[in-house]
Design a protein around this motif. Structure first.
Motif, PDB file in Angstrom:
ATOM      1  N   ASN A   1      39.216  79.614  48.005  1.00 47.25           N
ATOM      2  CA  ASN A   1      40.318  79.063  47.973  1.00 47.25           C
ATOM      3  C   ASN A   1      40.978  79.622  46.457  1.00 47.25           C
ATOM      4  O   ASN A   1      40.284  78.928  45.563  1.00 47.25           O
ATOM      5  N   PRO A   2      41.311  80.721  46.516  1.00 45.39           N
ATOM      6  CA  PRO A   2      41.845  81.231  45.245  1.00 45.39           C
ATOM      7  C   PRO A   2      43.267  80.654  44.442  1.00 45.39           C
ATOM      8  O   PRO A   2      43.582  80.870  43.622  1.00 45.39           O
ATOM      9  N   TYR A   3      43.767  79.926  45.375  1.00 47.29           N
ATOM     10  CA  TYR A   3      45.052  79.333  44.958  1.00 47.29           C
ATOM     11  C   TYR A   3      44.968  77.635  44.617  1.00 47.29           C
ATOM     12  O   TYR A   3      45.849  77.171  43.972  1.00 47.29           O
ATOM     13  N   GLY A   4      43.896  77.367  44.549  1.00 48.17           N
ATOM     14  CA  GLY A   4      43.606  75.893  43.813  1.00 48.17           C
ATOM     15  C   GLY A   4      44.538  74.853  44.694  1.00 48.17           C
ATOM     16  O   GLY A   4      44.780  75.084  45.703  1.00 48.17           O
ATOM     17  N   ALA A   5      44.754  73.796  44.123  1.00 46.26           N
ATOM     18  CA  ALA A   5      45.213  72.556  44.611  1.00 46.26           C
ATOM     19  C   ALA A   5      47.021  73.017  45.131  1.00 46.26           C
ATOM     20  O   ALA A   5      47.106  72.267  46.211  1.00 46.26           O
ATOM     21  N   PHE A   6      47.438  74.006  44.474  1.00 46.41           N
ATOM     22  CA  PHE A   6      48.500  74.327  44.917  1.00 46.41           C
ATOM     23  C   PHE A   6      48.884  74.796  46.706  1.00 46.41           C
ATOM     24  O   PHE A   6      49.782  74.415  46.897  1.00 46.41           O
ATOM     25  N   LEU A   7      47.666  75.247  47.012  1.00 47.28           N
ATOM     26  CA  LEU A   7      47.847  75.517  48.406  1.00 47.28           C
ATOM     27  C   LEU A   7      48.213  74.390  49.316  1.00 47.28           C
ATOM     28  O   LEU A   7      48.764  74.512  50.307  1.00 47.28           O
ATOM     29  N   ASP A   8      47.746  73.178  48.705  1.00 54.12           N
ATOM     30  CA  ASP A   8      48.004  71.857  49.530  1.00 54.12           C
ATOM     31  C   ASP A   8      49.471  71.400  49.602  1.00 54.12           C
ATOM     32  O   ASP A   8      49.732  70.738  50.309  1.00 54.12           O
ATOM     33  N   THR A   9      50.188  72.014  48.535  1.00 56.91           N
ATOM     34  CA  THR A   9      51.366  71.689  48.466  1.00 56.91           C
ATOM     35  C   THR A   9      52.430  72.672  49.486  1.00 56.91           C
ATOM     36  O   THR A   9      53.670  72.336  49.627  1.00 56.91           O
ATOM     37  N   LEU A  10      51.945  73.662  50.219  1.00 55.89           N
ATOM     38  CA  LEU A  10      52.786  74.629  50.743  1.00 55.89           C
ATOM     39  C   LEU A  10      52.731  74.356  52.383  1.00 55.89           C
ATOM     40  O   LEU A  10      52.134  73.360  52.879  1.00 55.89           O
ATOM     41  N   PRO A  11      53.852  74.636  52.610  1.00 54.66           N
ATOM     42  CA  PRO A  11      53.847  74.186  54.356  1.00 54.66           C
ATOM     43  C   PRO A  11      52.807  74.971  55.032  1.00 54.66           C
ATOM     44  O   PRO A  11      52.305  76.014  54.766  1.00 54.66           O
ATOM     45  N   LYS A  12      52.299  74.087  56.173  1.00 55.97           N
ATOM     46  CA  LYS A  12      51.105  74.732  56.948  1.00 55.97           C
ATOM     47  C   LYS A  12      51.135  76.039  57.347  1.00 55.97           C
ATOM     48  O   LYS A  12      50.242  76.914  57.275  1.00 55.97           O
ATOM     49  N   PRO A  13      52.417  76.503  57.936  1.00 53.80           N
ATOM     50  CA  PRO A  13      52.263  77.915  58.280  1.00 53.80           C
ATOM     51  C   PRO A  13      51.838  78.988  57.240  1.00 53.80           C
ATOM     52  O   PRO A  13      51.151  80.083  57.547  1.00 53.80           O
ATOM     53  N   LEU A  14      52.238  78.693  56.114  1.00 53.72           N
ATOM     54  CA  LEU A  14      52.202  79.638  54.655  1.00 53.72           C
ATOM     55  C   LEU A  14      50.772  79.392  54.429  1.00 53.72           C
ATOM     56  O   LEU A  14      50.107  80.398  54.124  1.00 53.72           O
ATOM     57  N   ARG A  15      50.427  78.233  54.603  1.00 59.70           N
ATOM     58  CA  ARG A  15      48.905  77.866  54.383  1.00 59.70           C
ATOM     59  C   ARG A  15      47.864  78.778  54.962  1.00 59.70           C
ATOM     60  O   ARG A  15      47.101  79.409  54.630  1.00 59.70           O
ATOM     61  N   LYS A  16      48.242  78.702  56.346  1.00 62.29           N
ATOM     62  CA  LYS A  16      47.528  79.616  57.315  1.00 62.29           C
ATOM     63  C   LYS A  16      47.329  81.205  56.770  1.00 62.29           C
ATOM     64  O   LYS A  16      46.577  81.878  56.799  1.00 62.29           O
ATOM     65  N   ILE A  17      48.721  81.644  56.449  1.00 63.32           N
ATOM     66  CA  ILE A  17      48.831  83.070  56.205  1.00 63.32           C
ATOM     67  C   ILE A  17      48.032  83.236  54.886  1.00 63.32           C
ATOM     68  O   ILE A  17      47.173  84.291  54.733  1.00 63.32           O
ATOM     69  N   LEU A  18      48.252  82.516  54.018  1.00 59.06           N
ATOM     70  CA  LEU A  18      47.669  82.890  52.755  1.00 59.06           C
ATOM     71  C   LEU A  18      45.961  82.535  52.639  1.00 59.06           C
ATOM     72  O   LEU A  18      45.179  83.071  51.993  1.00 59.06           O
ATOM     73  N   SER A  19      45.459  81.855  53.562  1.00 55.04           N
ATOM     74  CA  SER A  19      44.003  81.808  53.882  1.00 55.04           C
ATOM     75  C   SER A  19      43.383  82.952  54.860  1.00 55.04           C
ATOM     76  O   SER A  19      42.029  82.895  54.864  1.00 55.04           O
ATOM     77  N   VAL A  20      44.310  83.763  55.120  1.00 55.52           N
ATOM     78  CA  VAL A  20      43.450  84.853  55.903  1.00 55.52           C
ATOM     79  C   VAL A  20      42.726  85.735  55.053  1.00 55.52           C
ATOM     80  O   VAL A  20      43.220  85.690  53.904  1.00 55.52           O
ATOM     81  N   LYS A  21      41.332  86.034  55.355  1.00 52.65           N
ATOM     82  CA  LYS A  21      40.591  86.715  54.392  1.00 52.65           C
ATOM     83  C   LYS A  21      41.234  88.153  53.742  1.00 52.65           C
ATOM     84  O   LYS A  21      41.046  88.282  52.344  1.00 52.65           O
ATOM     85  N   PHE A  22      41.844  88.939  54.349  1.00 52.15           N
ATOM     86  CA  PHE A  22      42.412  90.108  53.608  1.00 52.15           C
ATOM     87  C   PHE A  22      43.603  89.838  52.788  1.00 52.15           C
ATOM     88  O   PHE A  22      43.898  90.504  51.764  1.00 52.15           O
ATOM     89  N   VAL A  23      44.345  88.768  53.181  1.00 56.80           N
ATOM     90  CA  VAL A  23      45.506  88.453  52.143  1.00 56.80           C
ATOM     91  C   VAL A  23      44.894  87.664  51.074  1.00 56.80           C
ATOM     92  O   VAL A  23      45.299  88.140  49.789  1.00 56.80           O
ATOM     93  N   LYS A  24      43.765  86.994  51.200  1.00 56.38           N
ATOM     94  CA  LYS A  24      43.294  86.266  49.792  1.00 56.38           C
ATOM     95  C   LYS A  24      42.581  87.559  49.130  1.00 56.38           C
ATOM     96  O   LYS A  24      42.829  87.420  47.777  1.00 56.38           O
TER      97      LYS A  24
END
Length: 421
Positions: A159-182
């Motif tokens: 998780n390159p975003y740290g704790a900030f990821l948990d503050t985002l809406p679930k759909p955006l979290r899913k997109i940001l967690s895709v391997k090529f996006v990371k």
């Protein structure tokens, strides 16, 4: 104590108290040294992390101002505009940027008229770069190097975003967690961080790292000798040596679990090393000390894998362990967790990344192993041999007392401030 009426303004991305994590511990002792031992009036402006309590401010901080964080929607805007589209600022900087906080820092500088201003890591340096004072960019380590190593390792589960990821809406979290996006995010961040570190190195009068090697490399890239090493220390009275008499085969790890290199190290140990240890020592237990573990990580817990969560006193948990491990695959700087465990007399098995910039003696003060089976064999050997554990633990403690005290940091700060006279 030096006699001075001078003021230091220290801008931080977290409170420097209580000293419950590696970076907080460093900041706590930096502040204590600057105030109590060097005699500066210390003003701290800091953002808050979850669980921080400003009312517990130690006396050596003369004035504390809490900086407001931007709302999540604003942060997303800054990231897309400044980090992804304009490619002006690293994401680390955009995450902590808030024009309201900048106004407060400028107002503080006008009121206090500090002789020295210090920015804690890249997140805070943006707030001090234009202030009229002797500016110190306290980078701690090369985050650009840490991210490069992160990208070179397996990106799954990171998780390159740290704790900030948990503050985002679930759909955006899913997109940001895709391997090529990371991978895209990390690759972009490496370039932006490298440029930003050098830019701040040119603007500020001094840049501070904890490791001499990183300071020297930075000076080569900068073309000037403006970077210095201020090594971290250990409070050897607090992390006091005592022979370990643990009855259970606990293997310890210490760190904030919402930090990518710590999460990756824990996963690596659980997946690739612990199974081999349990084949030889079936009752071995892995104790992960520190808060911030994701739900996904905590689902790995069982009778042999225990997550403590955030604890008030890590020593109570370290005392339960027979062996300490630091199976880090990527990272940079100096690993405070290793110094603290060694100070307490815990025999340590670490990787080359975990061993960087500490320079202890392999097989005497600790064991360094990058191969997974060799790492497991080292842990097994220590768990199985009490005499070996006691000898290595004592060696480790003596090494720390000789090489990593806060007195060295005090002397380094004194040398930096001599330029002001």
């Amino acid at each position: 104590m030096s006699c001075t009426n001078r003021t230091i303004l220290f801008v931080m991305s977290r409170l420097p108290f209580p000293a419950v994590s590696g970076r907080k511990t460093s900041l706590y002792h930096y502040c204590r040294i600057l105030s109590e031992e060097l005699g500066y009036r210390l003003v701290v402006a800091a953002f808050l992390e979850k669980g921080d309590k400003p009312e517990e401010k130690p006396d050596f901080i003369s004035r504390l101002v809490v900086l407001p964080k931007a709302k999540a929607s604003k942060k997303i805007g800054y990231i897309f505009k400044d980090s992804l589209i304009k490619k002006k600022k690293p994401m680390q900087v955009s995450l902590y940027w808030n024009p309201e906080a900048q106004k407060i820092v400028k107002q503080l500088a006008e009121e206090e008229k500090p002789d020295i201003v210090i920015g804690d890591m890249v997140r805070s340096i943006e707030y001090i770069k234009d202030l009229q004072a002797f500016r110190i960019s306290d980078l701690d380590d090369r985050i650009s190097l840490r991210y490069q190593r992160q990208m070179d390792s397996d990106m799954d589960g990171i998780n390159p975003y740290g704790a900030f990821l948990d503050t985002l809406p679930k759909p955006l979290r899913k997109i940001l967690s895709v391997k090529f996006v990371k991978r895209f995010v990390v690759k972009n961040e490496i370039k932006l961080l490298g440029n930003f570190e050098l830019e701040m190195g040119k603007i500020c009068e001094k840049t501070v790292f904890v490791a001499q090697k990183e300071a020297e490399q930075f000076n080569e890239e900068l073309g000037e000798k403006k970077a210095v090493a201020v090594p971290i220390g250990v409070d050897t009275e607090f992390f006091r040596y005592e022979p370990k008499n643990s009855k259970e085969n606990y293997i310890g790890f210490l760190g904030a679990m919402n930090v990518a290199h710590n999460e990756n190290a824990v996963r690596h140990f659980i997946d690739d090393i612990l199974p081999s240890v349990k084949k030889q020592i079936p009752d071995a237990k892995f104790l992960v000390i520190g808060g911030g573990a994701s739900d996904e990580l905590q689902r790995l817990s069982n009778d042999h894998i225990i997550f403590s969560g955030r604890v008030k006193d890590v020593r109570e948990y370290l005392d339960q362990c027979k062996v300490f491990v630091c199976p880090m695959i990527f990272g940079s700087g100096i690993k405070t967790k290793n110094l603290e465990a060694m100070s307490m007399g815990l025999p340590l098995v670490t990787t080359s990344v975990g061993a960087e910039n500490i320079n202890a003696r392999d097989l005497q003060d600790w064991i360094v192993a990058d191969d997974e089976q060799e790492f497991a064999d080292a842990v097994i050997g220590l768990l199985s041999d009490e005499n070996k554990r006691q000898i290595m633990g004592k060696n480790a403690n003596e090494f720390i007392k000789k090489n990593f005290t806060w007195q060295v940091a005090k002397e380094k700060f004194q040398a930096i401030f001599e330029e002001l006279k």
